[in-house]
Motif scaffolding. Structure first.
Motif, short mmCIF file in Angstrom:
data_model
loop_
_atom_site.label_atom_id
_atom_site.label_comp_id
_atom_site.label_asym_id
_atom_site.label_seq_id
_atom_site.Cartn_x
_atom_site.Cartn_y
_atom_site.Cartn_z
N TRP A 250 0.69 -1.40 -0.06
CA TRP A 250 0.11 -0.14 -0.05
C TRP A 250 0.63 1.35 0.01
N VAL A 251 0.26 2.22 -0.48
CA VAL A 251 1.00 3.76 -0.52
C VAL A 251 -0.02 4.50 0.53
N TYR A 252 0.99 5.03 1.35
CA TYR A 252 0.28 6.01 2.32
C TYR A 252 0.38 7.31 1.86
N TYR A 253 -0.50 8.41 2.17
CA TYR A 253 -0.75 9.71 1.81
C TYR A 253 -0.87 10.66 2.90
N TRP A 254 -0.10 12.03 3.32
CA TRP A 254 -0.41 12.85 4.18
C TRP A 254 -0.44 14.27 3.31
N VAL A 255 -1.05 15.20 4.03
CA VAL A 255 -1.13 16.52 3.51
C VAL A 255 0.31 17.27 4.08
N LEU A 256 0.90 18.02 3.05
CA LEU A 256 1.95 18.82 3.33
C LEU A 256 1.47 20.28 3.91
N PRO A 257 1.70 20.33 5.06
CA PRO A 257 0.88 21.47 5.84
C PRO A 257 1.56 22.99 5.27
N GLU A 258 2.79 22.61 4.71
CA GLU A 258 3.46 24.27 4.31
C GLU A 258 2.73 24.32 2.89
N ALA A 259 2.20 23.64 2.31
CA ALA A 259 1.67 23.96 1.04
C ALA A 259 0.36 24.70 1.37
N LEU A 260 -0.30 24.04 2.14
CA LEU A 260 -1.70 24.51 2.43
C LEU A 260 -1.45 26.06 3.09
N GLY A 261 -0.22 26.25 3.95
CA GLY A 261 0.16 27.38 4.45
C GLY A 261 0.18 28.50 3.34
N ARG A 262 1.14 28.11 2.37
CA ARG A 262 1.09 29.08 1.25
C ARG A 262 -0.07 29.15 0.57
N LEU A 263 -0.94 28.49 0.30
CA LEU A 263 -2.28 28.87 -0.53
C LEU A 263 -3.04 29.85 0.53
N SER A 264 -3.12 29.42 1.79
CA SER A 264 -3.87 30.19 2.96
C SER A 264 -3.20 31.74 2.89
N ALA A 265 -1.94 31.66 2.95
CA ALA A 265 -1.31 33.23 3.05
C ALA A 265 -1.45 33.99 1.83
N LEU A 266 -1.46 33.33 0.83
CA LEU A 266 -1.98 34.07 -0.43
C LEU A 266 -3.26 34.70 -0.49
N LEU A 267 -4.16 34.10 -0.03
CA LEU A 267 -5.51 34.38 0.04
C LEU A 267 -5.86 35.47 1.35
N GLU A 268 -4.85 35.60 2.01
CA GLU A 268 -5.27 36.50 3.40
C GLU A 268 -5.57 37.83 2.73
N THR A 269 -6.49 38.52 3.61
CA THR A 269 -6.67 39.90 3.22
C THR A 269 -6.67 40.59 4.53
N PRO A 270 -5.55 40.70 5.17
CA PRO A 270 -5.36 41.40 6.37
C PRO A 270 -5.52 43.09 6.40
N GLY A 271 -6.23 43.46 7.21
CA GLY A 271 -6.52 45.02 7.15
C GLY A 271 -7.61 45.36 6.36
N VAL A 272 -8.11 44.39 5.40
CA VAL A 272 -8.97 44.87 4.41
C VAL A 272 -10.37 44.64 4.93
N PRO A 273 -11.12 45.57 5.19
CA PRO A 273 -12.44 45.48 5.65
C PRO A 273 -13.46 44.82 4.49
N ALA A 274 -14.20 43.84 5.01
CA ALA A 274 -15.18 43.16 3.94
C ALA A 274 -16.15 44.34 3.61
N LYS A 275 -16.57 44.35 2.28
CA LYS A 275 -17.31 44.98 1.58
C LYS A 275 -19.02 44.28 1.75
N ALA A 276 -19.79 45.30 1.95
CA ALA A 276 -21.02 44.76 1.75
C ALA A 276 -21.55 44.53 0.28
N SER A 277 -22.25 43.50 0.13
CA SER A 277 -22.77 43.28 -1.10
C SER A 277 -23.90 44.10 -1.54
#
Length: 125
Positions: A97-124
């Motif tokens: 069998w082959v075992y798989y695990w998520v690479l947390p640094e990859a998810l961290g990169r994706l998450s960091a890219l999409l962060e919007t610190p200090g940007v207030p949410a705009k109302a629809s």
């Protein structure tokens, strides 16, 4: 033992990519991150990543990943290969069998890219 525990988590200041609201992406980062997003754009691959991440111990055998889907085992293996080549999961063969695990640094990169610190949410409108 989970491979996740062996991988360092990147802090916000250590992430490779600043959020898009701070500075534009460079060509190399855009190419690498687009491969990750493209891999996650398929519903089966997104579900596979979720199944692996939520599996007890943080890793899952390929034998545990086939039943939730109405596709063949070779199709699941193909999708896992795409996730691995995109740098989202790691893998290791153990006997048959082959075992798989998520690479947390990859998810961290994706998450960091999409962060919007200090940007207030705009109302629809």
């Amino acid at each position: 033992m989970s491979k996740q525990a062996d991988l360092p988590l990147l802090g916000q200041d250590e992430a490779c990519c600043a959020p898009m609201v701070r500075e534009p992406l460079g060509e190399a980062d855009a190419a690498e991150l687009s491969r990750m997003f493209k891999a996650l754009s398929d519903p089966i691959r997104l579900r596979l990543l979720s199944l692996i991440a939520s599996h007890e111990g943080g890793e899952a055998c390929v034998c545990d990943l086939t039943d939730p889907f109405d596709v063949s085992q070779p199709t699941i293996s193909h999708h896992l290969k795409v996730l691995r080549e995109a740098g989202l999961v790691g893998s290791e063969r153990r006997g048959t069998w082959v075992y798989y695990w998520v690479l947390p640094e990859a998810l961290g990169r994706l998450s960091a890219l999409l962060e919007t610190p200090g940007v207030p949410a705009k109302a629809s409108a």
